[in-house]
Enzyme design. Structure first.
Site, PDB file in Angstrom:
ATOM      1  N   HIS A   1     -26.699   0.248  18.044  1.00 26.72           N
ATOM      2  CA  HIS A   1     -26.028   0.914  16.913  1.00 26.72           C
ATOM      3  C   HIS A   1     -26.854   0.470  15.656  1.00 26.72           C
ATOM      4  O   HIS A   1     -27.283   1.305  14.782  1.00 26.72           O
ATOM      5  CB  HIS A   1     -24.538   0.587  16.627  1.00 26.72           C
ATOM      6  CG  HIS A   1     -24.087   0.924  15.410  1.00 26.72           C
ATOM      7  ND1 HIS A   1     -22.755   1.575  15.426  1.00 26.72           N
ATOM      8  CD2 HIS A   1     -24.083   0.670  14.305  1.00 26.72           C
ATOM      9  CE1 HIS A   1     -22.355   1.915  14.378  1.00 26.72           C
ATOM     10  NE2 HIS A   1     -23.202   1.344  13.479  1.00 26.72           N
ATOM     11  N   GLU A   2     -27.251  -0.854  15.580  1.00 29.12           N
ATOM     12  CA  GLU A   2     -27.816  -1.344  14.351  1.00 29.12           C
ATOM     13  C   GLU A   2     -29.416  -1.041  14.302  1.00 29.12           C
ATOM     14  O   GLU A   2     -29.986  -0.589  13.539  1.00 29.12           O
ATOM     15  CB  GLU A   2     -27.635  -2.744  14.312  1.00 29.12           C
ATOM     16  CG  GLU A   2     -26.412  -3.231  14.257  1.00 29.12           C
ATOM     17  CD  GLU A   2     -25.519  -2.779  12.980  1.00 29.12           C
ATOM     18  OE1 GLU A   2     -25.944  -1.998  12.196  1.00 29.12           O
ATOM     19  OE2 GLU A   2     -24.204  -2.524  13.115  1.00 29.12           O
TER      20      GLU A   2
ATOM     21  N   HIS B   1     -30.067   2.772  13.179  1.00 28.84           N
ATOM     22  CA  HIS B   1     -29.872   2.719  11.708  1.00 28.84           C
ATOM     23  C   HIS B   1     -31.319   2.537  11.399  1.00 28.84           C
ATOM     24  O   HIS B   1     -31.960   3.391  10.263  1.00 28.84           O
ATOM     25  CB  HIS B   1     -28.790   1.834  11.260  1.00 28.84           C
ATOM     26  CG  HIS B   1     -27.472   2.117  11.236  1.00 28.84           C
ATOM     27  ND1 HIS B   1     -27.090   3.190  10.723  1.00 28.84           N
ATOM     28  CD2 HIS B   1     -26.383   1.251  11.498  1.00 28.84           C
ATOM     29  CE1 HIS B   1     -25.899   3.380  10.763  1.00 28.84           C
ATOM     30  NE2 HIS B   1     -25.504   2.054  11.371  1.00 28.84           N
TER      31      HIS B   1
END
Length: 162
Positions: free
Chosen positions: A74-75, A78
């Site tokens: 998820h990170e 980004h």
């Protein structure tokens, strides 16, 4: 709180996702700095302009498998979306594409980890339709005059019991 072996494991897992993105896009991505001091309810955060990823040490210790499967990609997604597409919506179609098509992960915008050990003190506030639990930060802002409204009924939140 996070020992050196855990830090290395998180960075190594992050590296795996950067390599997947590099193979897909056929270009290099700048690697971020890592901090292990995320606080509050967030399991992690990506600071795009700083090229920094922060992971929550307590939530990692309690949920390492979920971290490796969901929080890390998820990170990283980004940062990949930002470096490849530029400024885009945080969980927009570009981020979702990276999560689903490159990392083969669900594009969940929030985690479902147990946060009871990191939540902090909560304050009960009432609107016209329900009770809301607010953090001490929001409670203190209300004490200083800020007003919050319920997103559902638009009623102003008032401390419960007054």
């Amino acid at each position: 709180m996070v020992n050196d072996a855990d830090k290395k494991a998180l960075i190594s897992r992050s590296e795996k996702f950067f390599i997947l993105a590099e193979c897909f896009f056929d270009r290099a991505f700048k690697r971020p700095a890592y901090l292990f001091n995320q606080r509050g309810k967030s399991a992690g955060s990506a600071h795009l302009q700083l090229n920094l990823i922060k992971y929550h040490p307590i939530l990692f210790k309690q949920n390492s498998a979920d971290f490796f499967a969901q929080v890390v990609p998820h990170e990283v997604a980004h940062l990949v979306a930002y470096q490849y597409y530029g400024k885009v919506r945080p969980h927009g179609k570009e981020w979702q594409f990276v999560m689903q098509n490159i990392f083969n992960c669900p594009a969940d915008t929030t985690h479902s980890l147990n946060i009871s050990d990191v939540i902090g003190r909560q304050f009960a506030y009432q609107c016209d339709c329900t009770t809301h639990q607010l953090t001490i930060r929001r409670h203190n802002k209300i004490l200083k005059g800020l007003k919050y409204r319920c997103q559902k009924c638009q009623g102003e939140l008032k401390i419960k019991g007054l």
